[in-house]
Design a protein around this motif. Sequence first.
Motif, PDB file in Angstrom:
ATOM      1  N   SER A  64       0.709  -1.233  -0.036  1.00 27.07           N
ATOM      2  CA  SER A  64      -0.113   0.028   0.161  1.00 27.07           C
ATOM      3  C   SER A  64       0.984   1.177   0.006  1.00 27.07           C
ATOM      4  N   PRO A  65       0.388   2.270  -0.735  1.00 23.38           N
ATOM      5  CA  PRO A  65      -0.648   2.515  -1.580  1.00 23.38           C
ATOM      6  C   PRO A  65      -0.581   2.120  -2.993  1.00 23.38           C
ATOM      7  N   ASN A  66       0.311   1.404  -3.528  1.00 19.38           N
ATOM      8  CA  ASN A  66       0.465   0.742  -4.885  1.00 19.38           C
ATOM      9  C   ASN A  66      -0.776   0.132  -5.095  1.00 19.38           C
ATOM     10  N   TRP A  67      -0.706   0.126  -6.492  1.00 12.55           N
ATOM     11  CA  TRP A  67      -2.090  -1.076  -7.156  1.00 12.55           C
ATOM     12  C   TRP A  67      -1.159  -1.818  -7.812  1.00 12.55           C
ATOM     13  N   GLU A  68      -1.832  -3.191  -7.493  1.00 14.12           N
ATOM     14  CA  GLU A  68      -1.384  -4.487  -8.231  1.00 14.12           C
ATOM     15  C   GLU A  68      -2.363  -4.590  -9.493  1.00 14.12           C
ATOM     16  N   GLY A  69      -1.738  -4.587 -10.512  1.00 19.73           N
ATOM     17  CA  GLY A  69      -2.594  -4.641 -11.874  1.00 19.73           C
ATOM     18  C   GLY A  69      -2.331  -5.835 -12.512  1.00 19.73           C
ATOM     19  N   ARG A  70      -3.598  -6.787 -12.842  1.00 22.02           N
ATOM     20  CA  ARG A  70      -3.256  -7.827 -13.622  1.00 22.02           C
ATOM     21  C   ARG A  70      -3.945  -7.780 -15.068  1.00 22.02           C
ATOM     22  N   TYR A  71      -3.251  -8.187 -15.988  1.00 22.36           N
ATOM     23  CA  TYR A  71      -3.657  -7.858 -17.523  1.00 22.36           C
ATOM     24  C   TYR A  71      -4.021  -9.258 -17.996  1.00 22.36           C
ATOM     25  N   PHE A  72      -5.180  -9.209 -18.642  1.00 24.06           N
ATOM     26  CA  PHE A  72      -5.698 -10.453 -19.237  1.00 24.06           C
ATOM     27  C   PHE A  72      -5.845 -10.050 -20.731  1.00 24.06           C
ATOM     28  N   GLY A  74      -9.953 -16.200 -16.613  1.00 26.60           N
ATOM     29  CA  GLY A  74      -8.644 -17.307 -16.610  1.00 26.60           C
ATOM     30  C   GLY A  74      -7.363 -16.587 -15.954  1.00 26.60           C
ATOM     31  N   SER A  75      -6.252 -16.942 -16.492  1.00 25.87           N
ATOM     32  CA  SER A  75      -5.107 -16.344 -15.696  1.00 25.87           C
ATOM     33  C   SER A  75      -4.576 -15.108 -16.321  1.00 25.87           C
ATOM     34  N   PRO A  76      -4.011 -14.188 -15.630  1.00 28.93           N
ATOM     35  CA  PRO A  76      -3.378 -13.045 -16.138  1.00 28.93           C
ATOM     36  C   PRO A  76      -2.190 -13.031 -16.982  1.00 28.93           C
ATOM     37  N   VAL A  77      -1.951 -12.173 -17.998  1.00 28.49           N
ATOM     38  CA  VAL A  77      -0.530 -12.362 -18.724  1.00 28.49           C
ATOM     39  C   VAL A  77       0.395 -11.747 -17.901  1.00 28.49           C
ATOM     40  N   GLN A  78       0.124 -10.695 -17.260  1.00 27.08           N
ATOM     41  CA  GLN A  78       1.377  -9.932 -16.621  1.00 27.08           C
ATOM     42  C   GLN A  78       0.473  -9.339 -15.257  1.00 27.08           C
ATOM     43  N   ASP A 111      -5.793  -5.051 -28.646  1.00 33.04           N
ATOM     44  CA  ASP A 111      -7.136  -4.812 -28.465  1.00 33.04           C
ATOM     45  C   ASP A 111      -7.706  -5.956 -27.588  1.00 33.04           C
ATOM     46  N   ASN A 112      -9.045  -5.923 -27.355  1.00 33.91           N
ATOM     47  CA  ASN A 112      -9.629  -7.037 -26.581  1.00 33.91           C
ATOM     48  C   ASN A 112      -8.682  -7.538 -25.397  1.00 33.91           C
ATOM     49  N   PHE A 113      -8.585  -6.582 -24.414  1.00 42.82           N
ATOM     50  CA  PHE A 113      -7.779  -7.001 -23.239  1.00 42.82           C
ATOM     51  C   PHE A 113      -8.594  -6.321 -22.197  1.00 42.82           C
ATOM     52  N   GLY A 114      -8.298  -6.850 -20.918  1.00 39.07           N
ATOM     53  CA  GLY A 114      -8.617  -6.342 -19.453  1.00 39.07           C
ATOM     54  C   GLY A 114      -7.694  -6.337 -18.393  1.00 39.07           C
ATOM     55  N   VAL A 115      -7.886  -5.366 -17.638  1.00 38.67           N
ATOM     56  CA  VAL A 115      -7.049  -5.250 -16.280  1.00 38.67           C
ATOM     57  C   VAL A 115      -7.848  -4.994 -15.104  1.00 38.67           C
ATOM     58  N   ARG A 116      -7.404  -5.721 -13.917  1.00 37.23           N
ATOM     59  CA  ARG A 116      -7.868  -5.545 -12.731  1.00 37.23           C
ATOM     60  C   ARG A 116      -6.896  -5.083 -11.892  1.00 37.23           C
TER      61      ARG A 116
END
Length: 503
Positions: free
Chosen positions: A30-38, A45-49, A72-77
């Motif tokens: 904290s306070p960093n953000w952990e980004g998971r890229y799909f 499914g499993s994140p790529v990064q 294109d056609n990607f998502g991030v959490r």
Amino acid sequence: MRKYLIGVLLVAFAVIPFVPRLVTAQTCGSPNWEGRYFNNVDLSGSPVQTICSPVIDFNWGIGSPAGGVNPDNFGVRWTSTQVFPASGTYLFTVTVEDGVRLYINGNPIINSMQDSPEPRTLSTTYEITTSGAAVFMTLEMNNYVGNAQIKLTWSLTTGGTAPPGTGPTVPTTGGGFEWTIEYFNNLALTAPAAATGTAPANGISRNYQQNAPAPQLPADGWSARWTRIVDFPAGTYTFSGRADDGMTVTVDGVVVINQASFAFGQTFTGTIDLTAGQHTIAVTHFDEQLDADLFLTWEPAVGTTLRPDGCNGETAGINGSAPPCPELSGPTITLSAVVRAGPLNFRPRPDKSSGRIKMLHRGEEYTAVGRSGDNIWVQLDVNGTKGWSMTEFLTLSGDINTLAVTDGTQVTGTPSAAVTTTPPTPVFTGVQAQALGNMRLRAAPNTRSDRVGGVNWGQVVNVLGRSANGEWIFVEINGLQGWTSLRWYKVTQGSMDSVPVLQ
């Protein structure tokens, strides 16, 4: 052999490209953000990064957001635990292209995960009840095709004063926050939402006719929730609304209009006293069958003027810290305008021969800033570009005559009305038709006109006239006359060819 293997390993490691640091859960701190890229828009499914970021402020354009991730056609959490030093109401704002969801402690406060042709800014408030609270936040976004970007900020709007530098802030422009819309596949607003959307910061004027409001919904048996933050000067406000089939309006949770029962075409009003500052308007709307529309506007107390740019003097900005509103020039009255038939030409001048700036599409909503002297054209502000479209293809949120004449002409006599309201009185031709559903009678052959009565399923009406386009008939039943949609009737006597054209 050993030297050969060592050489192969050295060559192999030498060609491996550098990629961002991969991390596991809870390693960013904290306070960093952990980004998971799909590599999909559903974040499945499993994140790529998985990458650590100090803030959420990215503009990737048409490129990939990270190594190994599709452009294109990607998502991030992203997830993070953020400490809020002061209690109070916080305004959270996301600028995104395309879709976004924001959760605070597991509660969704922004939900708009659909494709978007351009960047959107979404805002909402959330109450932090304890000073120094550690809040778990989840931010999700996706991109379908083309440009991708996202930025998250928040600021304290009411409550204690946060120490300088403790969190991102965002300037506001008073009433400039757009509507956030959630659509549900049921009449009771039961989650989850089947679709989401936004609408410009203005009153509401939507006419869905007998169509679904979104591709994910049926034409009947749906509900919607509209939410918007508005910065009001202190005063007493009158809200006016009508809906087919029903609606409720609350301000900060206080019920102002409660039209939860069927009341087609009737306008309901309610008043409320508001303090200066930001208040949350929530509108619920449901449609059980056939036509659906929604209209809402409000008026300030006598002597109080709301500006079209949403700026309201010292209340503008965070905690009233912005300077007074700038001087206004040009028209001071605006209306919302919904395209009811498209594609619609958007022209540089109120003239069919003036070329075309772009095409507007059915259901899109823009701000009307002016009109021609004869009321045939409306001047629109389309994403910062001003141009003209014909009035007959637009549904306005109020009286067109309140708009300033901006085409350089002078109004002579009485401007032509935007909607014809009184059809001529013909004689009965002997043609009769039976209603195939519960139908509405209207004052003119269009769905924008006032309702004057109704026809129950199975009832037989006398047909007195028809519209030039053949879509509407002028009928009489039990001494009541009005226009109704022909496609929901079966001719039981005579022929429509013998019915005169009235409009």
